[in-house]
Design a protein around this motif. Structure first.
Motif, mmCIF file in Angstrom:
data_model
loop_
_atom_site.group_PDB
_atom_site.id
_atom_site.type_symbol
_atom_site.label_atom_id
_atom_site.label_comp_id
_atom_site.label_asym_id
_atom_site.label_seq_id
_atom_site.Cartn_x
_atom_site.Cartn_y
_atom_site.Cartn_z
ATOM 1 N N ARG A 1 5.085 -9.450 9.913
ATOM 2 C CA ARG A 1 5.529 -8.177 9.328
ATOM 3 C C ARG A 1 6.489 -7.495 10.287
ATOM 4 O O ARG A 1 6.186 -7.367 11.490
ATOM 5 C CB ARG A 1 4.291 -7.296 9.106
ATOM 6 C CG ARG A 1 4.558 -5.940 8.464
ATOM 7 C CD ARG A 1 4.611 -6.063 6.981
ATOM 8 N NE ARG A 1 4.583 -4.752 6.337
ATOM 9 C CZ ARG A 1 5.667 -4.147 5.843
ATOM 10 N NH1 ARG A 1 6.853 -4.710 5.932
ATOM 11 N NH2 ARG A 1 5.549 -2.969 5.237
ATOM 12 N N GLN B 1 13.417 -7.301 2.736
ATOM 13 C CA GLN B 1 13.961 -6.290 1.836
ATOM 14 C C GLN B 1 14.590 -5.162 2.659
ATOM 15 O O GLN B 1 14.058 -4.778 3.706
ATOM 16 C CB GLN B 1 12.873 -5.719 0.942
ATOM 17 C CG GLN B 1 13.491 -5.015 -0.249
ATOM 18 C CD GLN B 1 12.541 -4.049 -0.909
ATOM 19 O OE1 GLN B 1 11.675 -3.483 -0.274
ATOM 20 N NE2 GLN B 1 12.738 -3.847 -2.185
ATOM 21 N N HIS C 1 5.503 -3.343 -7.709
ATOM 22 C CA HIS C 1 5.882 -2.104 -7.027
ATOM 23 C C HIS C 1 4.805 -1.018 -7.136
ATOM 24 O O HIS C 1 5.112 0.168 -7.220
ATOM 25 C CB HIS C 1 7.230 -1.604 -7.542
ATOM 26 C CG HIS C 1 8.307 -2.642 -7.358
ATOM 27 N ND1 HIS C 1 8.874 -2.911 -6.134
ATOM 28 C CD2 HIS C 1 8.860 -3.510 -8.239
ATOM 29 C CE1 HIS C 1 9.753 -3.884 -6.270
ATOM 30 N NE2 HIS C 1 9.760 -4.278 -7.530
ATOM 31 N N LYS D 1 0.828 -1.215 0.000
ATOM 32 C CA LYS D 1 0.000 0.000 0.000
ATOM 33 C C LYS D 1 0.864 1.268 0.000
ATOM 34 O O LYS D 1 0.615 2.193 -0.765
ATOM 35 C CB LYS D 1 -0.940 -0.001 1.230
ATOM 36 C CG LYS D 1 -1.910 -1.173 1.253
ATOM 37 C CD LYS D 1 -2.748 -1.221 2.526
ATOM 38 C CE LYS D 1 -1.947 -1.452 3.772
ATOM 39 N NZ LYS D 1 -1.247 -2.751 3.843
ATOM 40 N N THR D 2 1.880 1.295 0.873
ATOM 41 C CA THR D 2 2.732 2.491 0.931
ATOM 42 C C THR D 2 3.519 2.644 -0.363
ATOM 43 O O THR D 2 3.706 3.761 -0.859
ATOM 44 C CB THR D 2 3.706 2.408 2.123
ATOM 45 O OG1 THR D 2 2.951 2.117 3.295
ATOM 46 C CG2 THR D 2 4.443 3.712 2.335
ATOM 47 N N THR D 3 3.945 1.524 -0.926
ATOM 48 C CA THR D 3 4.673 1.570 -2.201
ATOM 49 C C THR D 3 3.777 2.160 -3.283
ATOM 50 O O THR D 3 4.199 3.006 -4.074
ATOM 51 C CB THR D 3 5.121 0.138 -2.591
ATOM 52 O OG1 THR D 3 5.845 -0.418 -1.490
ATOM 53 C CG2 THR D 3 5.987 0.142 -3.830
HETATM 54 N N1 LIG Z 1 9.315 -7.703 -4.906
HETATM 55 C C1 LIG Z 1 8.415 -6.752 -4.683
HETATM 56 N N2 LIG Z 1 8.417 -6.109 -3.498
HETATM 57 C C2 LIG Z 1 7.470 -5.151 -3.293
HETATM 58 C C3 LIG Z 1 6.501 -4.833 -4.275
HETATM 59 N N3 LIG Z 1 5.693 -3.873 -3.772
HETATM 60 C C4 LIG Z 1 6.152 -3.599 -2.527
HETATM 61 N N4 LIG Z 1 7.221 -4.371 -2.246
HETATM 62 C C5 LIG Z 1 7.995 -4.411 -1.001
HETATM 63 O O1 LIG Z 1 7.170 -5.015 -0.008
HETATM 64 C C6 LIG Z 1 7.459 -4.445 1.272
HETATM 65 C C7 LIG Z 1 6.175 -3.900 1.898
HETATM 66 O O2 LIG Z 1 5.706 -2.844 1.087
HETATM 67 P P1 LIG Z 1 4.808 -1.675 1.691
HETATM 68 O O3 LIG Z 1 4.439 -0.783 0.576
HETATM 69 O O4 LIG Z 1 5.457 -1.067 2.881
HETATM 70 O O5 LIG Z 1 3.550 -2.509 2.179
HETATM 71 P P2 LIG Z 1 2.288 -1.985 3.028
HETATM 72 O O6 LIG Z 1 1.104 -2.677 2.494
HETATM 73 O O7 LIG Z 1 2.257 -0.507 3.062
HETATM 74 O O8 LIG Z 1 2.685 -2.537 4.465
HETATM 75 P P3 LIG Z 1 1.840 -2.350 5.862
HETATM 76 O O9 LIG Z 1 1.527 -0.882 5.978
HETATM 77 O O10 LIG Z 1 2.781 -2.822 6.924
HETATM 78 O O11 LIG Z 1 0.641 -3.198 5.767
HETATM 79 C C8 LIG Z 1 8.520 -3.377 1.010
HETATM 80 O O12 LIG Z 1 9.786 -3.975 1.215
HETATM 81 C C9 LIG Z 1 8.329 -3.037 -0.460
HETATM 82 O O13 LIG Z 1 9.498 -2.524 -1.067
HETATM 83 C C10 LIG Z 1 6.515 -5.542 -5.512
HETATM 84 O O14 LIG Z 1 5.677 -5.364 -6.396
HETATM 85 N N5 LIG Z 1 7.497 -6.486 -5.646
#
Ligand SMILES: Nc1nc2c(ncn2[C@@H]2O[C@H](COP(=O)(O)OP(=O)(O)OP(=O)(O)O)[C@@H](O)[C@H]2O)c(=O)[nH]1
Length: 348
Positions: free
Chosen positions: A265, A291, A192, A25-27
């Protein structure tokens, strides 16, 4: 497009971005912020733990932000609390064109939607609910937490993220599964979070009041926020760890590769006490995937570690004891070789 523009013609759309822990989500939000094409985005960032790592990750890039930590937005605020946040972001001099709510990875999408629908803020309109799915972890997570199926059922758009981590056959199978669960909502496979921002900022094409989905009216008639016991977050807890002591990279990577039971997580920034590696290291663990990325400390920032560990039935004292054991004692010098275990994950 239905921008309010800077002239107040159209209500500001509120887009809700949900998705399980670590799905991206943050990405995705960061991708939107970097590809906004002049659209001014206000965000509400919600993190489950008391350290709002997500807010730290988007800070400085966003036009306006309200952050809420230590709980899930779906239960931590009522309709008036949501209104207060929306009003703050959409006040006339804010110039915000769209509000994006990034929910915590454990929030209940249906309740978030109801909070937005119940809003008495005249200047906003529901802009759709986007569910981000982690292609690599979805099958295993769904088996453990069947509630995820219901999350998909209220999505207007499903972003099937991390397709770089699955093969073509698995990707196609997932698209079918997710499409079935989301009652025909569009499914966008990506990596991503790189989706076309216009997909989010345009009104959802998926017609909500149809056979399978609840209409706005039906959703509104449900009691708001009365029972959170069956929400995903009820089964999860977060443990926060902060220290000014540098961490031993070998110890920390050992912990992250073999975390205490229930941990799903881990995220946050780490200060390693190794000469030549004094930068800020962002750590992300999602399921068994690690990562790491490097960043500079801000001028006013004291190098330190802030980590949030989230999981189901985790033993908080074990997590904290193992993290404390990673602290480098005053007299202990670390050699450069100790960083190898960290560097192999950098931008993996
Ligand atoms: N390989 C890969 N890694 C990804 C991708 N999208 C995100 N990531 C990685 O996954 C991890 C979590 O990504 P976030 O965007 O922080 O996920 P989030 O949903 O915001 O996480 P929470 O807020 O904790 O629920 C990070 O290390 C990102 O860089 C993707 O498409 N491919």
């Amino acid at each position: 497009m239905r921008w309010r523009g800077r002239f107040g013609a159209v209500p500001t759309p509120v887009v809700i971005v949900t998705g399980f822990l670590g799905s991206g989500k943050t990405t995705l939000l960061n991708h939107l912020l970097h590809n906004d094409d002049g659209v001014r985005i206000g965000v509400i960032v919600n993190d489950f733990g008391s350290v709002n790592i997500d807010a730290m990750l988007v800070a400085g890039q966003v036009d306006a932000m309200v952050s809420l930590d230590n709980g899930c937005l779906c239960c931590a605020v009522d309709a008036s609390g949501m209104d207060a946040m929306l009003t703050k972001l959409t006040q006339p001099d804010s110039d915000i064109d769209v509000v994006v709510i990034e929910a915590s990875g454990l929030a209940e999408p249906r309740d978030l939607l109801r909070l937005v629908l119940a809003s008495e803020e005249a200047d906003i309109s529901p802009g759709g609910l986007v569910e981000v799915v982690d292609a690599a972890e979805f099958e295993a997570t769904r088996a453990e937490f069947p509630q995820l199926d219901q999350h998909l059922a209220v999505a207007d758009l499903v972003v099937l993220n991390k397709i770089d981590r699955v093969d073509d056959a698995a990707r196609d199978r997932l698209i079918d599964t997710v499409r079935g669960l989301s009652d025909g909502a569009p499914v966008v496979p990506t990596a991503h979070g790189r989706i076309d921002p216009r997909l989010l900022f345009d009104p959802p094409e998926h017609p909500r009041p149809d056979d399978g989905q609840l209409s706005f009216d039906e959703l509104l008639r449900e009691d708001l926020g009365t029972d959170c016991a069956d929400h995903l977050h009820a089964a999860f807890e977060s443990v926060e760890f902060r220290t000014d002591e540098p961490l031993d990279p070998r110890q920390l990577m050992g912990l992250l590769s073999d975390p205490p039971a229930g941990v799903y997580r881990v995220k946050g920034c780490v200060h390693f006490g190794v000469p030549g590696h004094g930068q800020k290291f962002w750590i992300h663990v999602v399921g068994g995937f690690i990562q790491v990325s490097r960043d500079d400390w801000r001028r006013d920032e004291q190098p330190r570690t802030e980590l949030v560990v989230i999981g189901a039935s985790v033993d908080a004292s074990e997590v904290l004891a193992r993290l404390r054991a990673c602290e480098v004692g005053g007299s202990c010098a670390l050699d450069e070789q100790s960083m190898l275990g960290v560097l192999r994950y950098v931008d993996a």
